[in-house]
Design a protein around this motif. Structure first.
Motif, PDB file in Angstrom:
ATOM      1  N   PRO A 380     -23.245 -47.085  -0.019  1.00 62.40           N
ATOM      2  CA  PRO A 380     -22.954 -46.504  -1.337  1.00 62.40           C
ATOM      3  C   PRO A 380     -22.438 -45.073  -1.207  1.00 62.40           C
ATOM      4  CG  PRO A 380     -25.194 -47.400  -1.245  1.00 62.40           C
ATOM      5  CD  PRO A 380     -24.650 -47.479   0.140  1.00 62.40           C
ATOM      6  N   GLY A 381     -21.404 -44.741  -1.981  1.00 62.53           N
ATOM      7  CA  GLY A 381     -20.867 -43.381  -1.946  1.00 62.53           C
ATOM      8  C   GLY A 381     -21.690 -42.447  -2.818  1.00 62.53           C
ATOM      9  N   TRP A 382     -21.310 -41.195  -2.877  1.00 63.59           N
ATOM     10  CA  TRP A 382     -21.965 -40.218  -3.751  1.00 63.59           C
ATOM     11  C   TRP A 382     -20.876 -39.463  -4.513  1.00 63.59           C
ATOM     12  CZ3 TRP A 382     -21.880 -40.321   1.528  1.00 63.59           C
ATOM     13  CH2 TRP A 382     -21.111 -39.347   2.160  1.00 63.59           C
ATOM     14  N   GLY A 388     -21.303 -26.622  -2.760  1.00 65.56           N
ATOM     15  CA  GLY A 388     -22.218 -25.513  -3.077  1.00 65.56           C
ATOM     16  C   GLY A 388     -23.617 -25.731  -2.510  1.00 65.56           C
ATOM     17  N   LEU A 389     -23.854 -26.853  -1.852  1.00 67.32           N
ATOM     18  CA  LEU A 389     -25.210 -27.156  -1.372  1.00 67.32           C
ATOM     19  C   LEU A 389     -25.509 -26.429  -0.052  1.00 67.32           C
ATOM     20  CD1 LEU A 389     -25.407 -31.007  -2.093  1.00 67.32           C
ATOM     21  CD2 LEU A 389     -25.642 -29.072  -3.656  1.00 67.32           C
ATOM     22  N   ARG A 390     -26.766 -26.001   0.086  1.00 67.42           N
ATOM     23  CA  ARG A 390     -27.132 -25.277   1.304  1.00 67.42           C
ATOM     24  C   ARG A 390     -28.387 -25.822   1.992  1.00 67.42           C
ATOM     25  NH1 ARG A 390     -22.849 -24.317   0.433  1.00 67.42           N
ATOM     26  NH2 ARG A 390     -21.767 -22.344   0.056  1.00 67.42           N
ATOM     27  N   SER A 391     -29.016 -26.838   1.391  1.00 65.32           N
ATOM     28  CA  SER A 391     -30.204 -27.385   2.060  1.00 65.32           C
ATOM     29  C   SER A 391     -30.161 -28.903   2.042  1.00 65.32           C
ATOM     30  CB  SER A 391     -31.483 -26.891   1.387  1.00 65.32           C
ATOM     31  OG  SER A 391     -31.710 -27.627   0.210  1.00 65.32           O
ATOM     32  N   ALA A 392     -30.828 -29.494   3.036  1.00 66.17           N
ATOM     33  CA  ALA A 392     -30.815 -30.951   3.194  1.00 66.17           C
ATOM     34  C   ALA A 392     -31.383 -31.628   1.954  1.00 66.17           C
ATOM     35  CB  ALA A 392     -31.604 -31.325   4.435  1.00 66.17           C
ATOM     36  N   ALA A 393     -32.403 -30.994   1.356  1.00 71.51           N
ATOM     37  CA  ALA A 393     -33.062 -31.595   0.196  1.00 71.51           C
ATOM     38  C   ALA A 393     -32.101 -31.726  -0.995  1.00 71.51           C
ATOM     39  CB  ALA A 393     -34.267 -30.751  -0.185  1.00 71.51           C
ATOM     40  N   GLN A 394     -31.095 -30.853  -1.043  1.00 67.34           N
ATOM     41  CA  GLN A 394     -30.144 -30.899  -2.168  1.00 67.34           C
ATOM     42  C   GLN A 394     -29.122 -32.026  -2.019  1.00 67.34           C
ATOM     43  OE1 GLN A 394     -28.707 -26.873  -1.557  1.00 67.34           O
ATOM     44  NE2 GLN A 394     -29.648 -26.194  -3.471  1.00 67.34           N
ATOM     45  N   GLU A 398     -27.560 -40.791  -1.205  1.00 63.58           N
ATOM     46  CA  GLU A 398     -26.562 -41.640  -0.533  1.00 63.58           C
ATOM     47  C   GLU A 398     -25.966 -40.905   0.681  1.00 63.58           C
ATOM     48  OE1 GLU A 398     -26.536 -40.837  -3.674  1.00 63.58           O
ATOM     49  OE2 GLU A 398     -26.733 -42.692  -4.847  1.00 63.58           O
ATOM     50  N   ALA A 399     -25.769 -39.599   0.538  1.00 68.85           N
ATOM     51  CA  ALA A 399     -25.225 -38.815   1.653  1.00 68.85           C
ATOM     52  C   ALA A 399     -26.244 -38.746   2.792  1.00 68.85           C
ATOM     53  CB  ALA A 399     -24.862 -37.408   1.187  1.00 68.85           C
ATOM     54  N   ARG A 400     -27.516 -38.600   2.396  1.00 65.21           N
ATOM     55  CA  ARG A 400     -28.574 -38.569   3.431  1.00 65.21           C
ATOM     56  C   ARG A 400     -28.645 -39.913   4.152  1.00 65.21           C
ATOM     57  NH1 ARG A 400     -31.999 -35.516  -0.210  1.00 65.21           N
ATOM     58  NH2 ARG A 400     -33.113 -37.440  -0.634  1.00 65.21           N
ATOM     59  N   ALA A 401     -28.469 -40.991   3.365  1.00 65.05           N
ATOM     60  CA  ALA A 401     -28.528 -42.339   3.969  1.00 65.05           C
ATOM     61  C   ALA A 401     -27.363 -42.529   4.940  1.00 65.05           C
ATOM     62  CB  ALA A 401     -28.483 -43.397   2.876  1.00 65.05           C
ATOM     63  N   TYR A 402     -26.201 -42.005   4.589  1.00 66.89           N
ATOM     64  CA  TYR A 402     -25.025 -42.101   5.469  1.00 66.89           C
ATOM     65  C   TYR A 402     -25.297 -41.380   6.791  1.00 66.89           C
ATOM     66  CZ  TYR A 402     -20.108 -41.643   6.935  1.00 66.89           C
ATOM     67  OH  TYR A 402     -18.924 -41.703   7.633  1.00 66.89           O
ATOM     68  N   LEU A 403     -25.884 -40.184   6.703  1.00 65.68           N
ATOM     69  CA  LEU A 403     -26.189 -39.418   7.919  1.00 65.68           C
ATOM     70  C   LEU A 403     -27.244 -40.127   8.770  1.00 65.68           C
ATOM     71  CD1 LEU A 403     -26.267 -35.848   6.324  1.00 65.68           C
ATOM     72  CD2 LEU A 403     -24.514 -36.773   7.847  1.00 65.68           C
ATOM     73  N   GLY A 420     -17.830 -27.408   3.701  1.00 66.61           N
ATOM     74  CA  GLY A 420     -16.703 -26.573   3.272  1.00 66.61           C
ATOM     75  C   GLY A 420     -16.291 -25.689   4.418  1.00 66.61           C
ATOM     76  N   PRO A 421     -15.151 -25.015   4.294  1.00 66.64           N
ATOM     77  CA  PRO A 421     -14.621 -24.274   5.433  1.00 66.64           C
ATOM     78  C   PRO A 421     -15.279 -22.917   5.702  1.00 66.64           C
ATOM     79  CG  PRO A 421     -13.117 -24.143   3.560  1.00 66.64           C
ATOM     80  CD  PRO A 421     -14.249 -25.019   3.138  1.00 66.64           C
ATOM     81  N   GLU A 422     -16.023 -22.362   4.748  1.00 68.49           N
ATOM     82  CA  GLU A 422     -16.567 -21.018   4.947  1.00 68.49           C
ATOM     83  C   GLU A 422     -17.796 -21.037   5.856  1.00 68.49           C
ATOM     84  OE1 GLU A 422     -15.730 -17.885   4.105  1.00 68.49           O
ATOM     85  OE2 GLU A 422     -13.809 -18.680   3.404  1.00 68.49           O
ATOM     86  N   ARG A 423     -18.021 -19.903   6.514  1.00 63.82           N
ATOM     87  CA  ARG A 423     -19.165 -19.758   7.416  1.00 63.82           C
ATOM     88  C   ARG A 423     -20.475 -20.212   6.766  1.00 63.82           C
ATOM     89  NH1 ARG A 423     -18.964 -13.909  10.506  1.00 63.82           N
ATOM     90  NH2 ARG A 423     -17.815 -14.682  12.298  1.00 63.82           N
ATOM     91  N   SER A 424     -20.616 -19.884   5.470  1.00 69.11           N
ATOM     92  CA  SER A 424     -21.897 -20.155   4.788  1.00 69.11           C
ATOM     93  C   SER A 424     -22.044 -21.622   4.377  1.00 69.11           C
ATOM     94  CB  SER A 424     -21.993 -19.277   3.546  1.00 69.11           C
ATOM     95  OG  SER A 424     -20.915 -19.609   2.674  1.00 69.11           O
ATOM     96  N   GLN A 425     -20.963 -22.396   4.411  1.00 71.78           N
ATOM     97  CA  GLN A 425     -21.025 -23.758   3.862  1.00 71.78           C
ATOM     98  C   GLN A 425     -21.533 -24.781   4.885  1.00 71.78           C
ATOM     99  OE1 GLN A 425     -16.912 -23.536   2.168  1.00 71.78           O
ATOM    100  NE2 GLN A 425     -17.903 -24.363   0.349  1.00 71.78           N
ATOM    101  N   VAL A 426     -22.767 -24.555   5.339  1.00 68.20           N
ATOM    102  CA  VAL A 426     -23.379 -25.481   6.296  1.00 68.20           C
ATOM    103  C   VAL A 426     -24.813 -25.780   5.874  1.00 68.20           C
ATOM    104  CG1 VAL A 426     -22.019 -24.906   8.342  1.00 68.20           C
ATOM    105  CG2 VAL A 426     -24.044 -23.586   7.797  1.00 68.20           C
ATOM    106  N   ILE A 427     -25.262 -26.944   6.265  1.00 63.54           N
ATOM    107  CA  ILE A 427     -26.630 -27.360   5.951  1.00 63.54           C
ATOM    108  C   ILE A 427     -27.309 -27.732   7.258  1.00 63.54           C
ATOM    109  CG2 ILE A 427     -28.010 -29.137   4.806  1.00 63.54           C
ATOM    110  CD1 ILE A 427     -25.815 -29.326   2.692  1.00 63.54           C
ATOM    111  N   GLN A 428     -28.452 -27.095   7.497  1.00 62.30           N
ATOM    112  CA  GLN A 428     -29.251 -27.359   8.702  1.00 62.30           C
ATOM    113  C   GLN A 428     -30.096 -28.604   8.441  1.00 62.30           C
ATOM    114  OE1 GLN A 428     -29.136 -24.515  10.962  1.00 62.30           O
ATOM    115  NE2 GLN A 428     -29.867 -25.943  12.531  1.00 62.30           N
ATOM    116  N   LEU A 429     -30.072 -29.565   9.355  1.00 58.05           N
ATOM    117  CA  LEU A 429     -30.863 -30.777   9.112  1.00 58.05           C
ATOM    118  C   LEU A 429     -32.098 -30.867   9.991  1.00 58.05           C
ATOM    119  CD1 LEU A 429     -28.267 -33.633   8.607  1.00 58.05           C
ATOM    120  CD2 LEU A 429     -29.457 -32.315   6.903  1.00 58.05           C
TER     121      LEU A 429
END
Ligand code: IMP
Length: 430
Positions: A380-382, A388-394, A398-403, A420-429
Motif C-alpha cells: 500500500p502507498g502513502w 517536513g517529517l523528522r522522526s520515524a514516529a511521524q 505504510e512508509a514504515r511497512a515499506y522500509l 528531501g535534498p536539504e541537510r536537515s531532511q533526514v530521519i534516523q531509524l
C-alpha cells in the motif's frame, strides 16, 4: 575510531554525496578511493548547492581533511575548476586540508578523446560512458604506461612524458578510430601550468591515513558510482572501470587490513541507472515520468555529470541483497523516500523468475539478467508529504511497512531515510 565506508548499493546516483556530507560532520578525514570526474555528488547546504565530481563531498564541513586516494583517476583541469568553484563559495582548500595521492593516475585529453571514439565505434553496443576518459585512463594504468600525480612534480620530464603519451594515443585515435589527433605540445604546456598549481597538494596519502588510524582518528571512505557498476561485481561489461565496492577501499587508499566500522550502502527508495545495460525493474512512459520527474526540480532524475535523463524503475531487492553481500553492508541508507508519496501502491521486486523457477540469489551474478522477469510485491502507498517529517514516529504506517519489508528482504537494517535534498531532511531509524 575505525574506518567507516559508504558505497552506492545500486548503479550510482543513490544520493551518497548528501549522506556523506551528513556523516562527515563527525569525521576527521574524508577519503575518495575510486573513479574520477564521471562521478557527480550533489550536496545542498543552507540553500547553496555544491556539485562535486572529484573532491570528497565531506570537505564542505570545516573539520575533515580531504584525501584523494591512489585508486582514483584525476583530470587536473576538472580538479582546478572544482577548487575554484569551492573557493568562490567560501570553501578554500589549502594543501594539507586536501591531499592527493602521488600514485593516483591522470586523465588527459587523449583519454577523453579515446573514450568518445571508442563509444562511437561500439555502435549499438554502447556502454553509455560519461565520456570523461575513465576507461582509457584505467586501461593505461593496467597497461603500466599511465601518468601519475607524482609525474607532475618534475615539470621537465612531465612535459616530455605528456607529449609522448599524446603522440602515442594520437596513433590509436587516427589509425584505429579515424579521429582527430591532439596537439601534443599544446596539451603538454596546458598540463605543465596545471601541474604547478596542483603539485603542493600531492603527497603520500596512504602514510597520512595509516597515521590517522593509529592516532584513533575517524576516516570516512567515500565511494563513487555504485556496486552494480563495479568492474568485477557489476553488470559487466556495462560497468565503470574501477572497483566501486567496499573491497576497493583498502587498495584504493593504500591501507593495510584495517578495523572497519560501519559499511553503509546508499540506495534510493526506487531504482535508477544512466547508460546502457540490464535493468529488470525498469518502467517507461507515465510511470517513468512519475519517478523521474520532469527536470523542473534540481533533484529530478537527470545526470549530475552529463544531464542525461536517468532510466528509472522499482526497487530491486534481488540486486540489493547482492550488494549487501558483496560489500558486507552493516546498514542501509534510503534516499528519496519522499518521491514515492502519492502513489496508490508501491512495487518492490522480491525475486526473479525464469521459466518455472524462482530465484532469490543470482546464480552467475548480475552480468546477464536477460533470463529473468521480476516478481513483484505491491505494498500500500502513502499519500502524506514526507518532506517536513523528522522522526520515524511521524512516518505514515505504510512508509514504515515499506522500509520494514526492505529490511526483511535484504537482511540489512535501515539506519537513515532522506525525505528531501536539504541537510536537515533526514530521519534516523535505528
Ligand atoms: P564511465 O565510468 O564513464 O566509463 O561509464 C561507464 C558506465 O558507468 C556508464 O553506464 C555510466 O553512465 C556509468 N557511470 C559512471 N559514473 C557514474 C556515476 O557517478 N553515476 C551513475 N552512473 C555512472
Amino acid at each position: 575510531m575505525a574506518l567507516d565506508i559508504i558505497v552506492g548499493a545500486q548503479w550510482g546516483d543513490e544520493g551518497k554525496g548528501r549522506i556523506v556530507d551528513l556523516l562527515s560532520a563527525q569525521a576527521d578525514v574524508v577519503a575518495r578511493f575510486n573513479g574520477g570526474d564521471n562521478a557527480g555528488h550533489t550536496v545542498n547546504v543552507a540553500g547553496q548547492t555544491f556539485k562535486l565530481h572529484l573532491i570528497p563531498s565531506g570537505i564542505i564541513h570545516p573539520r575533515p581533511v580531504g584525501i584523494m586516494g591512489n585508486g582514483m583517476v584525476i583530470n587536473p583541469l576538472t580538479l582546478l575548476k572544482e577548487l575554484d568553484m569551492l573557493a568562490e563559495n567560501g570553501v578554500t582548500l589549502s594543501p594539507g586540508r586536501l591531499q592527493i595521492s602521488y600514485a593516483a593516475h591522470l586523465i588527459t585529453p587523449a583519454h577523453r578523446a579515446l573514450d568518445q571514439a571508442q563509444e562511437k565505434s561500439r555502435g549499438q553496443g554502447q556502454i553509455g560512458t560519461t565520456g570523461r576518459g575513465i576507461g582509457p585512463a584505467y586501461t593505461d594504468k593496467a597497461s603500466r604506461r599511465g601518468l601519475r600525480m607524482a609525474d607532475m612534480l618534475d615539470p621537465k620530464s612531465f612535459a616530455e612524458k605528456m607529449a609522448a603519451h599524446i603522440n602515442d594515443t594520437n596513433l590509436i585515435l587516427q589509425k584505429l578510430y579515424g579521429a582527430e589527433p591532439l596537439d601534443a605540445n599544446q596539451v603538454a604546456e596546458e598540463y605543465r601550468v596545471c601541474a604547478e598549481k596542483i603539485a603542493p597538494y600531492i603527497s603520500d596519502t596512504a602514510q597520512f591515513l595509516a597515521q590517522a588510524l593509529k592516532q584513533g582518528r575517524s576516516i570516512l571512505a567515500e565511494g563513487a558510482q555504485g556496486t552494480l557498476l563495479d568492474i568485477d561485481h557489476g553488470t559487466y561489461p556495462y560497468v565503470t572501470s574501477s572497483p566501486t565496492t567496499a573491497a576497493g577501499v583498502l587498495s584504493g587508499l593504500g591501507l593495510g587490513i584495517s578495523p572497519i566500522g560501519r559499511v553503509i550502502g546508499a540506495t534510493k527508495s526506487f531504482q535508477t541507472r544512466v547508460g546502457s545495460g540490464p535493468f529488470p525493474t525498469e518502467v517507461f512512459d507515465e510511470d517513468a515520468v512519475r519517478l523521474r520527474g520532469t527536470g523542473a526540480n534540481p533533484w529530478d532524475e537527470f545526470g549530475t555529470t552529463t544531464g542525461r535523463p536517468r532510466r528509472v524503475g522499482w526497487l530491486d531487492t534481488v540486486l540489493l541483497r547482492y550488494a549487501a553481500r558483496v560489500n558486507g553492508l552493516t546498514e542501509l541508507v534510503i534516499t528519496k523516500m519522499d518521491v514515492l508519496s502519492g502513489l496508490p501502491s508501491v512495487r518492490i521486486c522480491s525475486a526473479y523468475r525464469a521459466g518455472s523457477e524462482t530465484f532469490h540469489e543470482l546464480p552467475l551474478g548480475p552480468a546477464d539478467l536477460s533470463p529473468y522477469t521480476p516478481v513483484y510485491e505491491d505494498l500500500p502507498g502513502w499519500q502524506a508529504d514526507l518532506t517536513g517529517l523528522r522522526s520515524a514516529a511521524q512516518l505514515p504506517a505504510e512508509a514504515r511497512a515499506y522500509l520494514r519489508r526492505i529490511e526483511e528482504l535484504t537482511g540489512v537494517p535501515v539506519s537513515l531515510v532522506s525525505v528531501g535534498p536539504e541537510r536537515s531532511q533526514v530521519i534516523q531509524l535505528n
